[in-house]
Design an enzyme around this catalytic site. Structure first.
Site, short mmCIF file in Angstrom:
data_model
loop_
_atom_site.label_atom_id
_atom_site.label_comp_id
_atom_site.label_asym_id
_atom_site.label_seq_id
_atom_site.Cartn_x
_atom_site.Cartn_y
_atom_site.Cartn_z
N GLN A 64 1.86 -6.34 -3.41
CA GLN A 64 2.34 -6.51 -2.01
C GLN A 64 3.60 -5.87 -2.06
O GLN A 64 3.76 -4.97 -2.57
CB GLN A 64 2.55 -8.08 -1.80
CG GLN A 64 1.04 -8.82 -1.38
CD GLN A 64 0.35 -8.86 -2.91
OE1 GLN A 64 0.82 -9.69 -3.82
NE2 GLN A 64 -0.98 -8.63 -3.17
N ASP A 101 0.92 -1.11 0.10
CA ASP A 101 -0.05 -0.18 0.01
C ASP A 101 0.66 1.32 0.00
O ASP A 101 0.43 2.43 0.50
CB ASP A 101 -1.18 0.13 1.10
CG ASP A 101 -1.73 -1.23 1.15
OD1 ASP A 101 -2.51 -1.67 0.20
OD2 ASP A 101 -1.66 -1.83 2.47
N GLY A 103 -4.36 -4.00 -4.10
CA GLY A 103 -5.12 -2.98 -4.29
C GLY A 103 -4.39 -1.70 -4.71
O GLY A 103 -3.48 -1.05 -3.92
N HIS A 104 -4.33 -1.42 -6.06
CA HIS A 104 -3.82 0.02 -6.46
C HIS A 104 -5.00 0.74 -6.84
O HIS A 104 -5.85 0.59 -7.39
CB HIS A 104 -3.23 -0.43 -7.77
CG HIS A 104 -2.07 -1.44 -7.63
ND1 HIS A 104 -1.61 -2.00 -8.76
CD2 HIS A 104 -1.21 -1.57 -6.73
CE1 HIS A 104 -0.48 -2.85 -8.46
NE2 HIS A 104 -0.27 -2.52 -6.87
N LYS A 146 2.24 2.37 -5.31
CA LYS A 146 2.95 1.80 -6.41
C LYS A 146 1.98 2.09 -7.62
O LYS A 146 2.88 2.44 -8.57
CB LYS A 146 3.09 0.42 -6.34
CG LYS A 146 3.96 -0.08 -5.18
CD LYS A 146 3.95 -1.73 -5.17
CE LYS A 146 2.86 -2.54 -4.72
NZ LYS A 146 2.52 -2.19 -3.02
P1 IMP Z 1 -2.68 -12.92 1.63
O1 IMP Z 1 -1.82 -12.39 0.80
O2 IMP Z 1 -4.32 -12.69 1.30
O3 IMP Z 1 -2.07 -14.41 1.90
O4 IMP Z 1 -2.50 -12.39 2.90
C1 IMP Z 1 -1.05 -12.44 3.42
C2 IMP Z 1 -0.57 -11.18 4.23
O5 IMP Z 1 -0.41 -10.21 3.11
C3 IMP Z 1 -1.68 -10.49 5.14
O6 IMP Z 1 -1.09 -9.49 6.20
C4 IMP Z 1 -2.28 -9.27 4.29
O7 IMP Z 1 -2.71 -8.38 4.91
C5 IMP Z 1 -0.96 -8.96 3.31
N1 IMP Z 1 -1.43 -8.47 1.99
C6 IMP Z 1 -1.85 -9.07 1.04
N2 IMP Z 1 -1.97 -8.43 0.06
C7 IMP Z 1 -1.64 -6.91 0.27
C8 IMP Z 1 -1.53 -5.71 -0.46
O8 IMP Z 1 -1.79 -5.53 -1.41
N3 IMP Z 1 -1.32 -4.60 0.61
C9 IMP Z 1 -0.89 -4.92 1.77
N4 IMP Z 1 -0.90 -6.07 2.45
C10 IMP Z 1 -1.42 -7.08 1.82
#
Ligand code: IMP
Length: 427
Positions: A225, A13, A42-43, A16
């Site tokens: 991520q 977040d 989430g962009h 990007k």
């Molecule tokens: P997962 O990717 O849904 O398996 O989640 C694993 C961890 O990555 C969790 O702490 C999520 O909140 C975090 N996470 C996954 N995608 C994002 C993102 O786009 N931004 C911030 N945190 C993320």
């Protein structure tokens, strides 16, 4: 500059999408490529005052003339993909230039079921996943029980693979989680219903991208991520299940490391994280609440509140190192405008010992206490400033100090969500 990587340097977040969008408007970008993760990203991109959010689609989908690529390292929920495409089409966005790798793994409905029950089962040890099935889809990939995009076009193979994948899961669901077993035939029918629409989008994206690079086209690899959520280099186990670091671009896209020219790390002028896991500079006081409020720190994907804290230069140095960054793009500097004094974490104290670099073990990281240096604030609203030289002196000093301690030059600074609210520090 044919191959550029943009990735998150903290816990995600960082903004990007804005950095991607800036590159796409200042130079001709022919391809924007997602190489890892899925619709857990989430962009947010603001174009002409209009706000767009993408989760699975590369943010280049909003740039006319640009080809968007979902490469083989991504996990694709066809349902989420079509939902996103339909929503953008309804707002007049041309989504016809999307290419999806035949090798990308599919997130089926059972992956999100398994994601949710596993989290519930973990209780207080839960990861805080997005619940979108990302981890279980990658687990199946590594267990060699995954379904790939190409399998949707071969019904016999698809039935065989879905059956194999569900066999063990159904035992688990029924016997461990006390849930109803999932019928393979129902899953197969659902997946087959996506095949016809998906087919024209599917290609060998490694071949496509390598040919594009041979022709001197510009390819932007857009991270999802972030570094500290990387399954190998992040705060394991509180991570996502893929490799958002620069190395993951090569495996995810089928492009060799020698082809990458520039690696831009996007980093916030403070820090946020969602989900569980250690976060040394996290604030539990009025400053944390103020960062959350001014920064609008609510997740684009899940609507969850982000945890907030000060800038962590140890994390920044670590990100410089594990990604081989060539540049930083610093976002949300404007959020800090009302503080008289701004703390920056320059090192950690762990059991009485100072650590200037990321500690070797997770246990130490869990015990890390930030050592702060304090920088004078600037007081003025800077969201209307349009050149770095016009920033108040203390704002420039803050940026220069971060640059000096973060291991990589700062190429640009964001002072608001709009395209025009970006200041170039170095050309
Ligand atoms: P997962 O990717 O849904 O398996 O989640 C694993 C961890 O990555 C969790 O702490 C999520 O909140 C975090 N996470 C996954 N995608 C994002 C993102 O786009 N931004 C911030 N945190 C993320």
């Amino acid at each position: 500059m044919p191959a550029i990587v943009i990735l998150g340097a903290q816990w995600g977040d960082e903004g990007k999408g804005k950095a991607t969008d800036l590159l796409a408007t200042t130079s001709t970008i022919d391809f924007v490529v997602r190489t890892s993760g899925g619709h857990n990203a989430g962009h947010t991109i603001v174009v002409n005052g209009e706000r767009f959010a993408t989760h699975l689609l590369p943010s280049g989908i909003l740039a006319p003339g640009c080809t968007s690529v979902i490469a083989g390292g991504v996990v694709v929920s066809p349902e989420a993909l079509f939902r996103e495409l339909d929503a953008l089409s309804a707002r007049g966005v041309d989504v016809s230039r999307l290419v999806v790798s035949a090798n990308a793994h599919i997130i089926a409905s059972y992956h999100s079921t398994v994601d949710k029950v596993t989290e519930r089962f973990l209780g207080k040890n839960k990861i805080g996943t997005t619940g979108r099935g990302i981890g279980p889809a990658y687990a199946d990939k590594v267990n060699r029980l995954g379904i790939r995009v190409a399998d949707l076009f071969d019904e016999g193979i698809l039935r065989q693979k879905v059956g194999a994948s569900l066999e063990l899961k159904n035992h688990m669901l029924a016997k461990v989680y006390n849930r109803r077993a999932i019928e393979a035939a129902v899953v197969v029918d659902e997946l087959l219903s996506y095949a016809e629409r998906l087919r024209p989008m599917v290609a060998d994206t490694s071949l496509l991208l390598n040919r594009a690079l041979d022709e001197g086209r510009t390819v932007l690899f857009e991270g999802a991520q972030a570094t500290m959520l990387d399954v190998d280099h992040g705060t394991y186990p509180f991570v996502t299940s893929s490799n958002p670091v620069a190395g993951g671009v090569c495996t995810g896209a089928g492009v060799g490391p020698t082809r990458i020219d520039r690696v831009i790390g996007v980093i916030k002028a403070y820090t946020t994280r969602v989900g569980s896991g250690p976060f040394p500079t996290e604030l539990f006081d009025a400053d944390g609440e103020k960062l959350w409020e001014i920064g609008g720190e609510v997740g684009v994907s899940t609507g969850r509140n982000r945890r907030c804290g000060w800038y962590d230069a140890v994390v920044a140095r670590y990100s410089s190192r594990v990604n081989g960054l060539t540049d930083y793009f610093l976002t949300k500097l404007d959020v800090l405008s009302s503080w008289e004094s701004i703390p920056v974490c320059v090192a950690y104290e762990i059991d009485g010992v100072r650590h200037d670099e990321m500690p070797m073990t997770q246990t130490e990281f869990h015990h890390a206490k930030p050592i702060y240096e304090h920088f004078d604030g600037w007081g003025d609203d800077i969201s209307g400033v349009r050149s770095f030289g016009d920033l108040p002196k203390n704002a420039r000093r803050y940026v220069e100090a971060l640059e000096a301690m973060s291991g990589t030059r700062i190429w640009g600074v964001g002072v608001g969500p709009g395209r025009e609210q970006t200041l170039l520090v170095h050309d």
